[in-house]
Design a protein around this motif. Structure first.
Motif, PDB file in Angstrom:
ATOM      1  N   SER A 225      -6.763  -7.028 -93.148  1.00 27.28           N
ATOM      2  CA  SER A 225      -7.593  -6.486 -92.074  1.00 27.28           C
ATOM      3  C   SER A 225      -8.094  -5.089 -92.420  1.00 27.28           C
ATOM      4  CB  SER A 225      -6.811  -6.419 -90.767  1.00 27.28           C
ATOM      5  OG  SER A 225      -6.508  -7.704 -90.316  1.00 27.28           O
ATOM      6  N   GLU A 226      -7.217  -4.273 -92.984  1.00 27.10           N
ATOM      7  CA  GLU A 226      -7.617  -2.920 -93.351  1.00 27.10           C
ATOM      8  C   GLU A 226      -8.684  -2.949 -94.441  1.00 27.10           C
ATOM      9  OE1 GLU A 226      -5.686   1.257 -94.906  1.00 27.10           O
ATOM     10  OE2 GLU A 226      -4.377  -0.364 -94.273  1.00 27.10           O
ATOM     11  N   THR A 227      -8.510  -3.824 -95.420  1.00 32.87           N
ATOM     12  CA  THR A 227      -9.502  -3.947 -96.487  1.00 32.87           C
ATOM     13  C   THR A 227     -10.844  -4.391 -95.912  1.00 32.87           C
ATOM     14  OG1 THR A 227      -7.765  -4.510 -98.048  1.00 32.87           O
ATOM     15  CG2 THR A 227     -10.014  -5.076 -98.684  1.00 32.87           C
ATOM     16  N   HIS A 228     -10.804  -5.362 -95.012  1.00 33.07           N
ATOM     17  CA  HIS A 228     -12.031  -5.854 -94.387  1.00 33.07           C
ATOM     18  C   HIS A 228     -12.718  -4.738 -93.593  1.00 33.07           C
ATOM     19  CE1 HIS A 228     -14.812  -8.618 -92.540  1.00 33.07           C
ATOM     20  NE2 HIS A 228     -14.427  -8.209 -91.335  1.00 33.07           N
ATOM     21  N   LEU A 229     -11.958  -3.980 -92.814  1.00 33.32           N
ATOM     22  CA  LEU A 229     -12.545  -2.892 -92.034  1.00 33.32           C
ATOM     23  C   LEU A 229     -13.099  -1.797 -92.938  1.00 33.32           C
ATOM     24  CD1 LEU A 229     -10.015  -2.549 -89.109  1.00 33.32           C
ATOM     25  CD2 LEU A 229     -12.373  -3.336 -88.978  1.00 33.32           C
ATOM     26  N   ARG A 230     -12.389  -1.470 -93.997  1.00 33.96           N
ATOM     27  CA  ARG A 230     -12.886  -0.443 -94.929  1.00 33.96           C
ATOM     28  C   ARG A 230     -14.198  -0.883 -95.565  1.00 33.96           C
ATOM     29  NH1 ARG A 230      -9.471   3.703 -95.895  1.00 33.96           N
ATOM     30  NH2 ARG A 230      -7.299   3.406 -95.353  1.00 33.96           N
TER      31      ARG A 230
ATOM     32  N   GLU B  89     -17.626   7.545 -98.926  1.00 39.43           N
ATOM     33  CA  GLU B  89     -18.415   7.925-100.089  1.00 39.43           C
ATOM     34  C   GLU B  89     -19.609   8.747 -99.630  1.00 39.43           C
ATOM     35  OE1 GLU B  89     -19.497   4.621-102.491  1.00 39.43           O
ATOM     36  OE2 GLU B  89     -17.511   3.756-102.395  1.00 39.43           O
ATOM     37  N   LEU B  90     -19.862   9.863-100.288  1.00 38.47           N
ATOM     38  CA  LEU B  90     -20.999  10.705 -99.960  1.00 38.47           C
ATOM     39  C   LEU B  90     -22.172  10.322-100.837  1.00 38.47           C
ATOM     40  CD1 LEU B  90     -19.250  14.161 -99.609  1.00 38.47           C
ATOM     41  CD2 LEU B  90     -20.007  12.647 -97.805  1.00 38.47           C
ATOM     42  N   THR B  91     -23.322  10.221-100.211  1.00 36.78           N
ATOM     43  CA  THR B  91     -24.543   9.927-100.953  1.00 36.78           C
ATOM     44  C   THR B  91     -25.432  11.153-100.902  1.00 36.78           C
ATOM     45  OG1 THR B  91     -25.571   9.024 -98.974  1.00 36.78           O
ATOM     46  CG2 THR B  91     -24.387   7.478-100.392  1.00 36.78           C
ATOM     47  N   ALA B  92     -26.597  11.079-101.526  1.00 32.67           N
ATOM     48  CA  ALA B  92     -27.517  12.211-101.567  1.00 32.67           C
ATOM     49  C   ALA B  92     -27.976  12.593-100.158  1.00 32.67           C
ATOM     50  CB  ALA B  92     -28.714  11.885-102.446  1.00 32.67           C
ATOM     51  N   SER B  93     -28.111  11.629 -99.274  1.00 30.68           N
ATOM     52  CA  SER B  93     -28.559  11.934 -97.911  1.00 30.68           C
ATOM     53  C   SER B  93     -27.463  12.604 -97.091  1.00 30.68           C
ATOM     54  CB  SER B  93     -29.023  10.658 -97.208  1.00 30.68           C
ATOM     55  OG  SER B  93     -27.935   9.767 -97.078  1.00 30.68           O
ATOM     56  N   ASP B  94     -26.226  12.533 -97.542  1.00 36.28           N
ATOM     57  CA  ASP B  94     -25.113  13.134 -96.824  1.00 36.28           C
ATOM     58  C   ASP B  94     -24.776  14.538 -97.322  1.00 36.28           C
ATOM     59  OD1 ASP B  94     -24.819  10.831 -95.360  1.00 36.28           O
ATOM     60  OD2 ASP B  94     -23.304   9.986 -96.704  1.00 36.28           O
ATOM     61  N   SER B  95     -25.623  15.133 -98.172  1.00 35.46           N
ATOM     62  CA  SER B  95     -25.285  16.424 -98.761  1.00 35.46           C
ATOM     63  C   SER B  95     -25.158  17.516 -97.706  1.00 35.46           C
ATOM     64  CB  SER B  95     -26.322  16.811 -99.816  1.00 35.46           C
ATOM     65  OG  SER B  95     -27.591  16.944 -99.190  1.00 35.46           O
ATOM     66  N   GLY B  96     -25.869  17.421 -96.593  1.00 36.07           N
ATOM     67  CA  GLY B  96     -25.736  18.402 -95.517  1.00 36.07           C
ATOM     68  C   GLY B  96     -24.359  18.349 -94.885  1.00 36.07           C
ATOM     69  N   LEU B  97     -23.802  17.156 -94.783  1.00 33.35           N
ATOM     70  CA  LEU B  97     -22.456  17.018 -94.231  1.00 33.35           C
ATOM     71  C   LEU B  97     -21.437  17.669 -95.143  1.00 33.35           C
ATOM     72  CD1 LEU B  97     -22.577  13.319 -93.014  1.00 33.35           C
ATOM     73  CD2 LEU B  97     -22.692  15.383 -91.615  1.00 33.35           C
TER      74      LEU B  97
ATOM     75  N   MET C  65     -16.972  -0.500 -92.960  1.00 37.71           N
ATOM     76  CA  MET C  65     -17.315   0.881 -92.636  1.00 37.71           C
ATOM     77  C   MET C  65     -17.757   1.678 -93.856  1.00 37.71           C
ATOM     78  SD  MET C  65     -14.469   1.740 -89.804  1.00 37.71           S
ATOM     79  CE  MET C  65     -15.467   3.009 -89.039  1.00 37.71           C
ATOM     80  N   GLY C  66     -17.719   1.103 -95.031  1.00 41.77           N
ATOM     81  CA  GLY C  66     -18.173   1.775 -96.234  1.00 41.77           C
ATOM     82  C   GLY C  66     -17.212   2.830 -96.736  1.00 41.77           C
ATOM     83  N   LEU C  67     -15.928   2.603 -96.574  1.00 39.87           N
ATOM     84  CA  LEU C  67     -14.940   3.561 -97.044  1.00 39.87           C
ATOM     85  C   LEU C  67     -14.398   3.126 -98.395  1.00 39.87           C
ATOM     86  CD1 LEU C  67     -12.941   4.033 -93.746  1.00 39.87           C
ATOM     87  CD2 LEU C  67     -14.676   5.540 -94.674  1.00 39.87           C
ATOM     88  N   VAL C  68     -14.055   4.089 -99.195  1.00 42.63           N
ATOM     89  CA  VAL C  68     -13.433   3.773-100.484  1.00 42.63           C
ATOM     90  C   VAL C  68     -11.964   3.451-100.234  1.00 42.63           C
ATOM     91  CG1 VAL C  68     -15.024   5.138-101.840  1.00 42.63           C
ATOM     92  CG2 VAL C  68     -12.999   6.218-100.924  1.00 42.63           C
TER      93      VAL C  68
END
Length: 105
Positions: free
Chosen positions: A58-63, A75-83, A66-69
């Motif tokens: 379940s945790e693997t499926h949720l990750r 994971e940060l992308t170029a559009s998230d550089s402000g964050l 949600m796009g979590l490593v």
């Protein structure tokens, strides 16, 4: 002929009753109780392992959804550089002297 059928039925019922009585008596011996407690421990261990496997799935499926490593940091992308700069400012390692606040000296 009917007497022989009743004799066989009675003998079969007697053998069945003796076998069941022997099994019940064996259950309440020290070895029988030890075997039952061992089986209960094995069943509990299997149940625990199944629950853990289900939680992991379940945790693997949720990750994944949600796009979590795997270690839990998104994971940060170029559009998230402000964050990234906001997080860096919030968790700055430069400490101010005790008793002073920003802008007020």
């Amino acid at each position: 002929m009917s007497r022989s059928i009743w004799f066989v039925a009675g003998a079969g019922a007697g053998i069945y009753a003796i076998t069941r009585a022997r099994r019940v008596a064996e259950t309440f011996t020290s070895e029988g109780l030890r075997d039952r407690l061992g089986a209960l421990a094995v069943g509990a261990r299997l149940f625990r392992d199944e629950v853990r496997a289900g939680q992991h799935d379940s945790e693997t499926h949720l990750r994944e959804r949600m796009g979590l490593v795997p270690h839990g940091i998104p994971e940060l992308t170029a559009s998230d550089s402000g964050l990234n700069t906001l997080a860096g400012a919030r968790y700055s390692t430069t400490a101010e002297p005790e008793g002073t606040t920003r802008g007020h000296r």
